[in-house]
Scaffold this motif. Structure first.
Motif, mmCIF file in Angstrom:
data_model
loop_
_atom_site.group_PDB
_atom_site.id
_atom_site.type_symbol
_atom_site.label_atom_id
_atom_site.label_comp_id
_atom_site.label_asym_id
_atom_site.label_seq_id
_atom_site.Cartn_x
_atom_site.Cartn_y
_atom_site.Cartn_z
ATOM 1 N N ALA A 1 45.917 -9.526 42.128
ATOM 2 C CA ALA A 1 44.947 -8.508 42.550
ATOM 3 C C ALA A 1 45.165 -8.067 43.998
ATOM 4 C CB ALA A 1 43.525 -9.045 42.385
ATOM 5 N N ARG A 2 45.672 -8.956 44.825
ATOM 6 C CA ARG A 2 45.796 -8.667 46.262
ATOM 7 C C ARG A 2 46.592 -7.391 46.564
ATOM 8 N NH1 ARG A 2 44.611 -12.487 49.733
ATOM 9 N NH2 ARG A 2 45.231 -14.127 48.285
ATOM 10 N N ALA B 1 45.077 0.183 47.463
ATOM 11 C CA ALA B 1 43.887 1.038 47.451
ATOM 12 C C ALA B 1 43.405 1.296 48.881
ATOM 13 C CB ALA B 1 42.780 0.407 46.614
ATOM 14 N N LEU C 1 35.545 -0.841 47.352
ATOM 15 C CA LEU C 1 36.776 -1.398 47.906
ATOM 16 C C LEU C 1 36.476 -2.505 48.916
ATOM 17 C CD1 LEU C 1 39.812 -1.316 47.945
ATOM 18 C CD2 LEU C 1 39.696 0.516 49.627
ATOM 19 N N MET D 1 47.116 -4.789 44.729
ATOM 20 C CA MET D 1 46.389 -3.618 44.219
ATOM 21 C C MET D 1 45.279 -3.231 45.183
ATOM 22 S SD MET D 1 46.383 -1.522 41.692
ATOM 23 C CE MET D 1 45.441 -0.596 40.513
ATOM 24 N N VAL D 2 44.582 -4.220 45.719
ATOM 25 C CA VAL D 2 43.516 -3.947 46.687
ATOM 26 C C VAL D 2 44.115 -3.401 47.986
ATOM 27 C CG1 VAL D 2 41.680 -4.999 48.059
ATOM 28 C CG2 VAL D 2 41.956 -5.628 45.658
ATOM 29 N N GLN D 3 45.235 -3.972 48.405
ATOM 30 C CA GLN D 3 45.877 -3.483 49.625
ATOM 31 C C GLN D 3 46.353 -2.040 49.466
ATOM 32 O OE1 GLN D 3 48.829 -6.559 50.074
ATOM 33 N NE2 GLN D 3 47.533 -7.753 51.460
ATOM 34 N N ARG E 1 42.651 4.302 42.124
ATOM 35 C CA ARG E 1 43.189 3.075 42.718
ATOM 36 C C ARG E 1 42.073 2.106 43.128
ATOM 37 N NH1 ARG E 1 48.573 2.761 43.476
ATOM 38 N NH2 ARG E 1 49.740 4.706 43.543
ATOM 39 N N ALA F 1 41.618 -1.572 41.660
ATOM 40 C CA ALA F 1 41.504 -2.728 42.552
ATOM 41 C C ALA F 1 40.226 -3.514 42.261
ATOM 42 C CB ALA F 1 41.517 -2.262 44.007
ATOM 43 N N TRP F 2 39.138 -2.789 42.023
ATOM 44 C CA TRP F 2 37.867 -3.437 41.714
ATOM 45 C C TRP F 2 37.982 -4.250 40.425
ATOM 46 C CZ3 TRP F 2 33.641 -5.150 43.653
ATOM 47 C CH2 TRP F 2 32.568 -5.466 42.827
#
Length: 140
Positions: A54-55, A61, A3, A57-59, A75, A79-80
């Motif tokens: 993608a942003r 996670a 992450l 999804m990363v947030q 998650r 995100a990866w």
């Protein structure tokens, strides 16, 4: 760790896009900025869409990690996957709009891309992340 690297990939992708937009705005060919060409604009816009997709999804996670949720592994893998996909597209477009200048040690894009390449391969095969994300999505 995956992450944290996904977060770094998003930052590197955004920085590479910013450098690329600045370059095509300054570089002139046939009396006009290279960035005035529709083909260049569309490629950069598509790369930006990947980063912006993608942003969140990363947030999410990151939020899940903070909540110690059972969905964390799925998650993080999702995100990866999105962060590496976005980074791959940004790398391709940035090198294409820069040409050989993108490989030059004196130009900042080279350093951003080398770091991005290293991070993309740091966490094993993408298939493992896909399997983890898929099992999380299909879980009842």
């Amino acid at each position: 760790l995956a992450l944290a690297d996904a977060l770094q990939l998003l930052g590197l992708s955004q920085a590479s896009l910013d450098v690329s937009v600045a370059y095509v705005s300054e570089r002139r060919q046939f009396g006009k900025p290279v960035g005035a060409q529709q083909a260049v604009k569309h490629q950069l816009a598509n790369a930006l869409i990947g980063v912006e997709f993608a942003r969140p999804m990363v947030q999410r996670a990151c939020y899940t990690l903070d909540q110690d949720d059972r969905e964390t592994d799925g998650r993080v893998s999702g995100a990866w996957i999105l962060a590496t996909k976005a980074a791959r597209e940004v790398e391709r477009v940035a090198l294409q709009v820069h040409g050989a200048m993108g490989y030059s040690f004196e130009y900042p894009l080279h350093h951003l891309l080398k770091r991005s390449w290293a991070l993309r391969y740091a966490h094993g095969p993408e298939a493992e992340h896909r399997q983890r994300a898929q099992s999380w999505l299909l879980e009842e």
